[in-house]
Write a protein that holds these residues in place. Structure first.
Motif, mmCIF file in Angstrom:
data_model
loop_
_atom_site.group_PDB
_atom_site.id
_atom_site.type_symbol
_atom_site.label_atom_id
_atom_site.label_comp_id
_atom_site.label_asym_id
_atom_site.label_seq_id
_atom_site.Cartn_x
_atom_site.Cartn_y
_atom_site.Cartn_z
ATOM 1 N N GLN A 77 0.806 -1.226 0.000
ATOM 2 C CA GLN A 77 0.000 0.000 0.000
ATOM 3 C C GLN A 77 0.843 1.282 0.000
ATOM 4 O OE1 GLN A 77 -2.745 -0.374 3.320
ATOM 5 N NE2 GLN A 77 -4.028 -1.817 2.211
ATOM 6 N N GLU A 78 2.097 1.196 -0.407
ATOM 7 C CA GLU A 78 2.955 2.377 -0.457
ATOM 8 C C GLU A 78 3.158 2.819 -1.909
ATOM 9 O OE1 GLU A 78 3.556 3.899 2.123
ATOM 10 O OE2 GLU A 78 3.652 2.484 3.786
ATOM 11 N N PRO A 79 3.312 4.121 -2.160
ATOM 12 C CA PRO A 79 3.543 4.602 -3.528
ATOM 13 C C PRO A 79 4.900 4.138 -4.066
ATOM 14 C CG PRO A 79 3.798 6.396 -1.943
ATOM 15 C CD PRO A 79 3.246 5.233 -1.180
ATOM 16 N N LEU A 80 5.011 4.077 -5.382
ATOM 17 C CA LEU A 80 6.258 3.646 -6.021
ATOM 18 C C LEU A 80 7.436 4.538 -5.647
ATOM 19 C CD1 LEU A 80 4.881 2.821 -9.593
ATOM 20 C CD2 LEU A 80 5.740 1.173 -7.924
ATOM 21 N N THR A 81 7.153 5.808 -5.367
ATOM 22 C CA THR A 81 8.236 6.745 -5.030
ATOM 23 C C THR A 81 8.854 6.457 -3.665
ATOM 24 O OG1 THR A 81 6.561 8.282 -4.187
ATOM 25 C CG2 THR A 81 7.331 8.616 -6.448
ATOM 26 N N TYR A 82 8.197 5.631 -2.847
ATOM 27 C CA TYR A 82 8.678 5.351 -1.499
ATOM 28 C C TYR A 82 9.762 4.264 -1.471
ATOM 29 C CZ TYR A 82 5.546 8.268 1.286
ATOM 30 O OH TYR A 82 4.924 9.336 1.889
ATOM 31 N N ARG A 83 10.074 3.692 -2.614
ATOM 32 C CA ARG A 83 11.222 2.774 -2.677
ATOM 33 C C ARG A 83 12.231 3.341 -3.659
ATOM 34 N NH1 ARG A 83 6.728 -0.333 -4.583
ATOM 35 N NH2 ARG A 83 6.884 -1.105 -6.725
ATOM 36 N N GLN A 84 13.458 3.533 -3.172
ATOM 37 C CA GLN A 84 14.482 4.201 -3.968
ATOM 38 C C GLN A 84 15.763 3.379 -4.008
ATOM 39 O OE1 GLN A 84 14.955 8.382 -3.524
ATOM 40 N NE2 GLN A 84 12.797 8.666 -3.958
#
Length: 285
Positions: free
Chosen positions: A186-193
């Protein structure tokens, strides 16, 4: 005292405003009910009259456990009922020392056949828009498989006991997939870097949503070949800068294993301050 599932709006309000809980947990729980990620039937309470003396969320893990001042035998009975209702063979509970009845909860868990499997420290700081010049790419531009491969590559030097234990229990690949799946839920794609050095993947950081005001560092790792270059600090600063873009966020939280000196050095170098202690309890039924 009665043990029951929440069934009224008054009970739900009381559950989200327990005096023995931290404000952060009360707010996070209230938001989960408001978003619909939790329902009233997920919450077991210990009640007498109109007052709530205990709460716990029944899901894959037992979460948001809070107890007001009650006899320890009542607390043990409440925990036993909660364990019976989730039908899990392996149960995990996290306990933070900022709860006012921390010792009561700890004693009740130990008397309920839980054992302490990990000791952690919880660090906090305000978001800050660090100027990031590194080659960072998020989940929109990086395949899931690359993140999983990086998690696998970092197992050897990972000092977090729960992560190392999962690698032994499931094997590195399955453990990496399991961890990645939990991190992105449930986290946005931008939250994994992912950080690249000369085009090569060098490290990763995951941000997660605790509540509207709080963001957590879900996971941070630097590939063994790129250690001792200050890249862990770059990754953590990138997460802080990402959180700073959201005006509602006031606090970033980072929980680390007490033995993880590598990550502790990084969070302290980025001005995180120790907030409280955390104990991880586990039970096999």
């Amino acid at each position: 005292m009665e043990i029951k599932i929440v069934s009224t709006k008054d009970e739900l309000f009381a559950v989200c405003h327990m005096a023995a809980s931290s404000n952060a947990q009360n707010e996070a729980l209230s938001e989960e009910f408001h978003r619909g990620s939790l329902n009233m039937e997920d919450c077991l309470i210990l009640k007498e009259g109109q007052r709530i003396y205990g709460r716990i969320i029944l899901n894959r893990y037992l979460t948001y456990l809070t107890l007001e001042k009650i006899p320890v035998e009542r607390a043990v009975g409440f925990l036993k009922e909660a364990c019976n209702r989730i039908h899990e063979k392996h149960i995990v509970i996290h306990l933070y020392s900022d709860k006012s009845n921390h010792e009561l909860v700890k004693t009740s868990l130990l008397l309920s056949d839980f054992v302490i499997t990990q000791e952690k420290e919880s660090y906090i700081r305000q978001p800050y828009a660090y100027p990031i010049k590194a080659d960072l790419r998020d989940g929109r531009d990086v395949e899931d498989t690359l993140f999983i491969e990086m998690i696998q590559a970092c197992y050897e030097q990972n000092q977090d006991r729960s992560i190392r234990k999962d690698a032994i229990r499931y094997g590195r690949y399955k453990a990496a997939v399991k961890l990645f799946t939990e991190l992105i839920e449930q986290e946005p794609l931008t939250y994994r870097q992912m950080l690249f050095v000369n085009g090569t993947p060098a490290g990763i950081v995951f941000l997660n949503t605790s509540s509207e005001k709080y963001r957590g560092i879900g996971y941070l790792a630097v590939h063994p070949a790129f250690r001792a270059q200050g890249l862990g600090k770059v990754l953590l600063q990138a997460a802080c800068a990402l959180a700073a873009k959201e005006k509602s966020v006031s606090t970033i939280i980072g929980d680390i294993d007490v033995r993880n000196a590598y990550i502790r050095d990084i969070v302290q170098a980025c001005a995180f301050e120790l907030s409280c202690q955390e104990l991880v309890f586990e039970k096999n039924s």
